[in-house]
Design an enzyme around this catalytic site. Structure first.
Site, PDB file in Angstrom:
ATOM      1  N   ALA A 201       0.864  -1.186   0.000  1.00  0.00           N
ATOM      2  CA  ALA A 201       0.000   0.000   0.000  1.00  0.00           C
ATOM      3  C   ALA A 201       0.893   1.226   0.000  1.00  0.00           C
ATOM      4  O   ALA A 201       2.064   1.151   0.382  1.00  0.00           O
ATOM      5  CB  ALA A 201      -0.891  -0.014   1.234  1.00  0.00           C
TER       6      ALA A 201
ATOM      7  N   GLY B  22       0.710  -5.191   0.569  1.00  0.00           N
ATOM      8  CA  GLY B  22      -0.457  -5.226  -0.314  1.00  0.00           C
ATOM      9  C   GLY B  22      -0.097  -5.721  -1.711  1.00  0.00           C
ATOM     10  O   GLY B  22      -0.959  -6.232  -2.422  1.00  0.00           O
TER      11      GLY B  22
ATOM     12  N   GLU C 136      -0.321  -9.294  -1.424  1.00  0.00           N
ATOM     13  CA  GLU C 136      -1.753  -9.638  -1.327  1.00  0.00           C
ATOM     14  C   GLU C 136      -2.420  -9.549  -2.702  1.00  0.00           C
ATOM     15  O   GLU C 136      -3.268 -10.378  -3.043  1.00  0.00           O
ATOM     16  CB  GLU C 136      -2.445  -8.716  -0.314  1.00  0.00           C
ATOM     17  CG  GLU C 136      -1.985  -9.040   1.119  1.00  0.00           C
ATOM     18  CD  GLU C 136      -2.477  -8.038   2.137  1.00  0.00           C
ATOM     19  OE1 GLU C 136      -2.229  -6.831   1.929  1.00  0.00           O
ATOM     20  OE2 GLU C 136      -3.102  -8.448   3.123  1.00  0.00           O
TER      21      GLU C 136
ATOM     22  N   GLU D 153       4.359  -5.467   6.929  1.00  0.00           N
ATOM     23  CA  GLU D 153       3.505  -4.524   7.654  1.00  0.00           C
ATOM     24  C   GLU D 153       3.899  -4.380   9.115  1.00  0.00           C
ATOM     25  O   GLU D 153       3.721  -3.327   9.726  1.00  0.00           O
ATOM     26  CB  GLU D 153       2.037  -4.974   7.569  1.00  0.00           C
ATOM     27  CG  GLU D 153       1.401  -4.821   6.185  1.00  0.00           C
ATOM     28  CD  GLU D 153       1.589  -6.021   5.277  1.00  0.00           C
ATOM     29  OE1 GLU D 153       2.439  -6.892   5.576  1.00  0.00           O
ATOM     30  OE2 GLU D 153       0.888  -6.089   4.248  1.00  0.00           O
TER      31      GLU D 153
HETATM   32  N1  DAK Z   1       4.593   3.304  -0.239  1.00  0.00           N
HETATM   33  C1  DAK Z   1       5.020   4.493  -0.694  1.00  0.00           C
HETATM   34  N2  DAK Z   1       6.248   4.702  -1.199  1.00  0.00           N
HETATM   35  C2  DAK Z   1       7.080   3.652  -1.244  1.00  0.00           C
HETATM   36  C3  DAK Z   1       6.706   2.359  -0.794  1.00  0.00           C
HETATM   37  C4  DAK Z   1       5.376   2.203  -0.268  1.00  0.00           C
HETATM   38  N3  DAK Z   1       4.912   1.014   0.154  1.00  0.00           N
HETATM   39  N4  DAK Z   1       7.757   1.513  -0.950  1.00  0.00           N
HETATM   40  C5  DAK Z   1       8.745   2.260  -1.500  1.00  0.00           C
HETATM   41  N5  DAK Z   1       8.342   3.537  -1.678  1.00  0.00           N
HETATM   42  C6  DAK Z   1       9.111   4.650  -2.239  1.00  0.00           C
HETATM   43  C7  DAK Z   1      10.213   5.087  -1.272  1.00  0.00           C
HETATM   44  O1  DAK Z   1       9.691   5.987  -0.292  1.00  0.00           O
HETATM   45  C8  DAK Z   1      11.177   5.755  -2.234  1.00  0.00           C
HETATM   46  O2  DAK Z   1      10.670   7.034  -2.539  1.00  0.00           O
HETATM   47  P1  DAK Z   1      11.688   8.299  -2.696  1.00  0.00           P
HETATM   48  O3  DAK Z   1      12.401   8.414  -1.389  1.00  0.00           O
HETATM   49  O4  DAK Z   1      12.595   7.915  -3.852  1.00  0.00           O
HETATM   50  O5  DAK Z   1      10.755   9.439  -3.012  1.00  0.00           O
HETATM   51  C9  DAK Z   1      11.072   4.885  -3.489  1.00  0.00           C
HETATM   52  O6  DAK Z   1       9.820   4.203  -3.396  1.00  0.00           O
HETATM   53  C10 DAK Z   1      12.173   3.833  -3.583  1.00  0.00           C
HETATM   54  O7  DAK Z   1      12.196   3.130  -2.351  1.00  0.00           O
HETATM   55  P2  DAK Z   1      13.531   2.956  -1.484  1.00  0.00           P
HETATM   56  O8  DAK Z   1      14.432   4.115  -1.662  1.00  0.00           O
HETATM   57  O9  DAK Z   1      13.116   2.593  -0.099  1.00  0.00           O
HETATM   58  O10 DAK Z   1      14.184   1.696  -2.241  1.00  0.00           O
HETATM   59  P3  DAK Z   1      15.108   0.562  -1.612  1.00  0.00           P
HETATM   60  O11 DAK Z   1      15.558  -0.262  -2.770  1.00  0.00           O
HETATM   61  O12 DAK Z   1      16.121   1.136  -0.677  1.00  0.00           O
HETATM   62  O13 DAK Z   1      14.119  -0.316  -0.695  1.00  0.00           O
HETATM   63  C11 DAK Z   1      12.067  -1.538  -0.229  1.00  0.00           C
HETATM   64  C12 DAK Z   1      13.082  -1.022  -1.317  1.00  0.00           C
HETATM   65  C13 DAK Z   1      10.915  -2.195  -0.972  1.00  0.00           C
HETATM   66  C14 DAK Z   1      12.770  -2.584   0.647  1.00  0.00           C
HETATM   67  C15 DAK Z   1      11.611  -0.348   0.632  1.00  0.00           C
HETATM   68  O14 DAK Z   1      11.158   0.712  -0.237  1.00  0.00           O
HETATM   69  C16 DAK Z   1      10.485  -0.689   1.561  1.00  0.00           C
HETATM   70  O15 DAK Z   1      10.690  -1.277   2.610  1.00  0.00           O
HETATM   71  N6  DAK Z   1       9.238  -0.278   1.200  1.00  0.00           N
HETATM   72  C17 DAK Z   1       8.078  -0.436   2.037  1.00  0.00           C
HETATM   73  C18 DAK Z   1       7.571  -1.830   1.987  1.00  0.00           C
HETATM   74  C19 DAK Z   1       6.387  -1.984   2.920  1.00  0.00           C
HETATM   75  O16 DAK Z   1       6.473  -1.796   4.126  1.00  0.00           O
HETATM   76  N7  DAK Z   1       5.266  -2.366   2.352  1.00  0.00           N
HETATM   77  C20 DAK Z   1       4.049  -2.646   3.104  1.00  0.00           C
HETATM   78  C21 DAK Z   1       3.223  -1.428   3.144  1.00  0.00           C
HETATM   79  S1  DAK Z   1       1.770  -1.687   4.170  1.00  0.00           S
HETATM   80  C22 DAK Z   1      -5.821  -2.392   3.259  1.00  0.00           C
HETATM   81  C23 DAK Z   1      -5.302  -3.485   2.658  1.00  0.00           C
HETATM   82  C24 DAK Z   1      -3.950  -3.664   2.515  1.00  0.00           C
HETATM   83  C25 DAK Z   1      -3.088  -2.737   3.002  1.00  0.00           C
HETATM   84  C26 DAK Z   1      -3.574  -1.605   3.579  1.00  0.00           C
HETATM   85  C27 DAK Z   1      -4.936  -1.431   3.713  1.00  0.00           C
HETATM   86  N8  DAK Z   1      -7.261  -2.245   3.405  1.00  0.00           N
HETATM   87  C28 DAK Z   1      -8.142  -3.211   2.862  1.00  0.00           C
HETATM   88  C29 DAK Z   1      -7.794  -1.143   4.174  1.00  0.00           C
HETATM   89  C30 DAK Z   1      -1.681  -2.968   2.837  1.00  0.00           C
HETATM   90  C31 DAK Z   1      -0.744  -2.415   3.620  1.00  0.00           C
HETATM   91  C32 DAK Z   1       0.660  -2.452   3.173  1.00  0.00           C
HETATM   92  O17 DAK Z   1       0.995  -2.951   2.128  1.00  0.00           O
END
Ligand code: DAK
Length: 262
Positions: free
Chosen positions: A70, A113, A116, A136
């Site tokens: 997400a 997500g 998912e 998450e």
């Molecule tokens: N959201 C927004 N931006 C993101 C992102 C994300 N999930 N993942 C990466 N980015 C952005 C980074 O902020 C960065 O932006 P800038 O700084 O360049 O502006 C750019 O993408 C490149 O990322 P990194 O610089 O971090 O790149 P790295 O290679 O160093 O790292 C990484 C890649 C994938 C390991 C890292 O970006 C990371 O950990 N990302 C977050 C992964 C994460 O935590 N994902 C889970 C999110 S929570 C719902 C249903 C489902 C959900 C929610 C609600 N409902 C039914 C209500 C789901 C929730 C989730 O998925």
């Protein structure tokens, strides 16, 4: 191939072969699933569902990411009430109830997500360098689009617990051995392989394909029904915590979170 220019967060291409290709198109944000992107996927699927010339849909990202989850920025100011009333739930429902086969072609990060979304697909084809995870927990929340249930059904309790409780990622090979992924190939061949498979599926008798999908899903989705409702409530509840605020803030400030249990 014809392209539909009406979308911004996705690119759709339709060939003469009965296959619709949906490419996620937010490369700078690693294809993070902001609401608009999910809405566009849902819209494309609704149209594909009504289109007798589409027999199978392939969803893909790019070399770096299928989708990194997400959009964390979008989650920043959400309250539990926002989560309960979230329009995204309807988009997920459209994806979940799509009757034609969905094939995911996955390279790079397939997280949160994003994983998912992949698990809403019927067949997952992955490039050797792809990685899969439910991170998450690092944000002080849990999967919210069925991840706790579908991942457990697909890889078993112990691996699902390891991924969901630690946030650790697994490789494409491990995902394939565990049953999450159907097939692993060289990254440059992932989309080609998925398209070939989709063309084969699209050439079969449409109603037989549709009913086969429904029957196979009955074997797995029936098992997760109660858990999905529990997951949604738990997900909304966690949006009231200080740890969730800290987890999201820490990600956006590019630092490790400091959780307190509040
Ligand atoms: N959201 C927004 N931006 C993101 C992102 C994300 N999930 N993942 C990466 N980015 C952005 C980074 O902020 C960065 O932006 P800038 O700084 O360049 O502006 C750019 O993408 C490149 O990322 P990194 O610089 O971090 O790149 P790295 O290679 O160093 O790292 C990484 C890649 C994938 C390991 C890292 O970006 C990371 O950990 N990302 C977050 C992964 C994460 O935590 N994902 C889970 C999110 S929570 C719902 C249903 C489902 C959900 C929610 C609600 N409902 C039914 C209500 C789901 C929730 C989730 O998925």
């Amino acid at each position: 191939m014809t392209q539909d220019g009406a979308f911004k967060d996705i690119i759709t291409e339709r060939g003469e072969d009965g296959v619709l290709l949906i490419r996620l198109n937010r490369p700078k944000a690693l294809n993070a699933l902001r609401t608009r992107l999910l809405e566009e996927i849902a819209e494309a699927l609704l149209a594909a569902g009504d289109d007798g010339d589409v027999g199978c849909v392939v969803i893909t990202g790019d070399d770096r990411a299928f989708a990194a989850g997400a959009d964390i920025g979008e989650m920043q100011d959400k309250t539990p009430v926002d989560v309960v009333r979230d329009p995204r739930a309807a988009h997920w429902a459209t994806i979940r109830t799509f009757r034609k086969p969905l094939v995911a072609a996955i390279n790079g990060f397939c997280l949160g997500g994003g994983n998912e979304l992949a698990m809403h697909c019927d067949i997952l084809i992955a490039g050797r360098t792809a990685s899969f995870g439910q991170p998450e927990i690092n944000l002080g929340i849990i999967p919210g689009a069925g991840g706790t249930q579908r991942l457990t059904a697909m890889v078993g309790k112990s691996k699902a617990m390891r991924m969901i409780l630690s946030g650790e990622r697994i490789t494409a090979e491990e995902a394939c051995a565990a049953g999450l992924v159907a097939e692993v190939c060289e990254p440059e061949l992932t989309l080609e392989r998925a398209m070939t498979l989709a063309r084969v599926i699209a050439s079969k008798a449409p109603l037989a394909v549709e009913l086969a999908k429904e029957a196979v899903l009955a074997a797995s989705d029936g098992l997760v029904k109660d858990g999905l409702a529990l997951e949604r409530k738990a997900f909304a509840l966690l949006f009231a915590t200080e740890d969730r605020r800290e987890g999201v803030r820490a990600f956006l400030e590019k630092r490790p979170p400091v959780f307190t249990g509040a």
